[in-house]
Design a protein around this motif. Structure first.
Motif, PDB file in Angstrom:
ATOM      1  N   GLY A  84       0.790  -1.222   0.000  1.00 46.48           N
ATOM      2  CA  GLY A  84       0.000   0.000   0.000  1.00 46.48           C
ATOM      3  C   GLY A  84       0.819   1.267   0.000  1.00 46.48           C
ATOM      4  O   GLY A  84       0.324   2.330  -0.386  1.00 46.48           O
ATOM      5  N   ASP A 123      -3.988   8.258  -5.111  1.00 46.23           N
ATOM      6  CA  ASP A 123      -4.732   7.118  -5.662  1.00 46.23           C
ATOM      7  C   ASP A 123      -4.887   7.211  -7.171  1.00 46.23           C
ATOM      8  O   ASP A 123      -5.031   6.186  -7.853  1.00 46.23           O
ATOM      9  N   GLY A 151       1.400  -1.922  -6.200  1.00 50.23           N
ATOM     10  CA  GLY A 151       2.260  -2.082  -5.034  1.00 50.23           C
ATOM     11  C   GLY A 151       3.147  -3.304  -5.122  1.00 50.23           C
ATOM     12  O   GLY A 151       4.339  -3.249  -4.781  1.00 50.23           O
ATOM     13  N   GLN A 156      -5.291  -0.779   0.955  1.00 47.60           N
ATOM     14  CA  GLN A 156      -5.793   0.558   1.255  1.00 47.60           C
ATOM     15  C   GLN A 156      -5.408   0.985   2.665  1.00 47.60           C
ATOM     16  O   GLN A 156      -5.061   2.152   2.901  1.00 47.60           O
ATOM     17  N   ASP A 203      -1.869   1.946   2.527  1.00 46.44           N
ATOM     18  CA  ASP A 203      -1.736   3.285   1.957  1.00 46.44           C
ATOM     19  C   ASP A 203      -2.091   4.342   2.997  1.00 46.44           C
ATOM     20  O   ASP A 203      -1.406   5.359   3.131  1.00 46.44           O
ATOM     21  N   GLY A 259       1.560   4.899   3.764  1.00 47.28           N
ATOM     22  CA  GLY A 259       1.663   5.944   2.747  1.00 47.28           C
ATOM     23  C   GLY A 259       1.553   7.335   3.335  1.00 47.28           C
ATOM     24  O   GLY A 259       2.351   8.230   3.021  1.00 47.28           O
TER      25      GLY A 259
END
Length: 560
Positions: free
Chosen positions: A182, A441, A462, A521, A524, A528
């Motif tokens: 992610g 995204d 990823g 997700q 992320d 992220g």
């Protein structure tokens, strides 16, 4: 290991071409609790990829640290015994029957254990992997072929059901890789932002160096102005019109708290280390040392879940009553419950803060800042489960705070006549990172158009990014984890992750085995966002340094 590389890209090809395969290949339907339609011709490839990844893991386990050897061999043995248990017997009653599939899988496990003991202290030999693959492959072929033959008289194609059972039972092992994947979009965004600004300062030829040196400040001023106008326009006009990155005022308090907490942690780390500010280079170069270990820590309860589920199913197939194994299913459900996961996140967050402080005291750069940023996001992610109030934060709010603080910092430096070319470049990077915080995204959108599913695109991006850029660990060597074992473990993790994703893509159902998209997700959101905020803090700290030469902005080296 060329075979592992080929297997990885083969699985990627299956994912990318899944819509075409489903359109032109004959589909068969599973008869398990979840009905799936799968391309019959591709199931053999899926089984082969699963066995290959398990064989890579088991071969690596022969030459690793003792406790790692025991853990990996146990997991591989249970997976093989489970596949053998699919040869349930001719009557299909579910009772105990000593079938060829079960017997051969048991013999295969014993053979592998003997091989581990015999080769434990020896150096890696090229024939070990083919031997392990042959043992596992033969046992799997016998069990799957017999299960298909036993179900055929009843008019049932057992292959899709067997694939579904195998992927559902062991698919959780791909979660750490999906969570770590992610961070790829954010990592790409940070790299792109820093590289774009660095390109503005780099003279193309020596003859033109003097001319470029005179024009660089003008270019940087223009670039900063354009990015600043873009960010202000998007945040103000976009929010007013309700388009683009819309900011919900409800998200602002917690978002401000997140940025303030990470900034405070950054200051404390600097005081503990008592050295110059960490640069964005330091942050990016240490990301690979942090990402996957943190992902593994956050999902630490899922491996025991797989062990419990496989053990319970294997024991049931060998005649143990459901009352006896019922406790295993109960414990597995508890370990994967949302309450348990919340406790794990909280404990990991606190542990990361302690680790960040200890790492800072040792003088490390990059790792403490990343650990602290991840810890803050991890602890915040628990708040909705423990707070009676509805609290939330958003990428858009974080982006707005980054942009506003960057503009205020630029204004303060300009008033003090300290806004030189280097600082302009750094602050331009910060503004671009504010855009990345809100729009990262979108980077996966081109891939989602090709595949036809945005969720798969994020995870696939990823996996590919990690496979290409995160192989540095395979270049190291130690007695506990020799280079050959590192390579095979890296390939096993990569191949298995994309195989689980390929199964979901071919079934046109990401939840067919395990919903890797939701974990990517979360990766992320956690890793992220932490990476972007840690990078922004590095930029702000470098720009705010009192002694700053007018030199080119640093460009992170994130080579493969």
């Amino acid at each position: 290991m060329l075979v592992g590389v080929v297997a990885f890209w083969l699985a990627v090809l299956l994912i990318v071409t899944a819509p075409l395969i489903r359109e032109f290949a004959p589909l068969t339907v599973s008869v398990a609790s979840t009905v799936l339609s799968l391309p019959r011709l591709m199931l053999t490839t899926i089984f082969w990829l699963v066995i290959l990844s398990v064989a890579l893991m088991q071969t690596a386990a022969i030459h690793t640290r003792g406790r790692t050897t025991v853990a990996l061999t146990t997991m591989a043995s249970l997976a093989l015994l489970f596949i053998g248990s699919l040869d349930f017997g001719v009557d299909g009653s579910g009772g105990f029957a000593l079938t060829a599939g079960k017997l051969i899988s048991a013999l295969a496990v014993m053979s592998i254990i003997v091989l581990v003991v015999a080769r434990r202290r020896a150096r890696f030999a090229w024939w070990e992997f083919p031997l392990v693959l042959g043992i596992m492959g033969f046992a799997a072929v016998v069990a799957l072929a017999r299960s298909a033959a036993e179900s055929a008289p009843f008019g049932i194609d057992f292959a899709p059901t067997a694939a579904s059972l195998v992927m559902t039972s062991i698919g959780l092992l791909a979660v750490p890789a999906a969570l770590a994947a992610g961070v790829a979009v954010a990592e790409f965004a940070v790299t792109a932002a820093t590289s774009a600004v660095a390109a503005l300062e780099r003279p193309r030829t020596r003859d033109r160096a003097e001319v470029v040196a005179r024009t660089v400040p003008v270019i940087l001023i223009a670039a900063f102005a354009l990015v600043a106008v873009w960010r202000i326009g998007e945040l103000v006009v976009g929010s007013a019109a309700g388009v683009g990155a819309v900011i919900d005022p409800v998200d602002l308090p917690l978002s401000i708290g997140i940025v303030a907490a990470i900034a405070g942690a950054w200051w404390i780390i600097g005081r503990l280390r008592n050295t110059a500010a960490t640069t964005i280079d330091d942050v990016m170069l240490r990301l690979d040392d942090v990402g996957f270990p943190v992902a593994a820590a956050l999902t630490i309860t899922l491996a025991p879940v797989v062990v419990l589920l496989l053990t319970a199913q294997v024991l049931t197939s060998w005649g143990v009553g459901t009352d006896t194994v019922g406790g295993m299913f109960a414990v597995a459900d508890l370990l994967r419950s949302s309450d348990t996961q919340s406790v794990v996140r909280l404990l990991v967050g606190v542990g990361l803060l302690v680790s960040a402080a200890m790492s800072a005291r040792r003088g490390s750069r990059g790792i403490p800042e990343l650990l602290a940023a991840i810890a803050v996001i991890a602890i915040v992610s628990v708040l909705p489960f423990v707070s009676p109030l509805t609290i939330s934060w958003s990428y858009e709010s974080i982006a707005a705070i980054i942009a506003l603080c960057t503009l205020l910092l630029a204004a303060g430096l300009a008033v003090r006549r300290l806004l030189d070319g280097r600082r302009l470049a750094l602050l331009t990077v910060a503004l671009l990172l504010s855009a990345a915080a809100a729009w990262r995204d979108v980077l996966a959108d081109p891939l989602s158009v090709l595949i036809g599913a945005s969720g798969i695109a994020l995870v696939l991006f990823g996996f590919i990014w990690g496979f290409v850029t995160d192989a540095d660990i395979t270049h190291r060597d130690s007695h506990a984890y020799p280079a050959s074992a590192r390579v095979m473990l890296f390939l096993a993790n990569a191949v298995f992750g994309v195989t689980v994703l390929a199964f979901g893509a071919l079934a046109r159902d990401l939840g067919a085995a395990i919903d890797l998209d939701s974990f990517a997700q979360f990766g992320d959101e956690l890793l992220g966002t932490a990476l972007i905020l840690a990078s922004v803090m590095a930029v702000w700290a470098s720009a705010a340094e009192k002694n700053s030469a007018d030199s080119p902005a640093p460009r992170p080296n994130v080579g493969a």
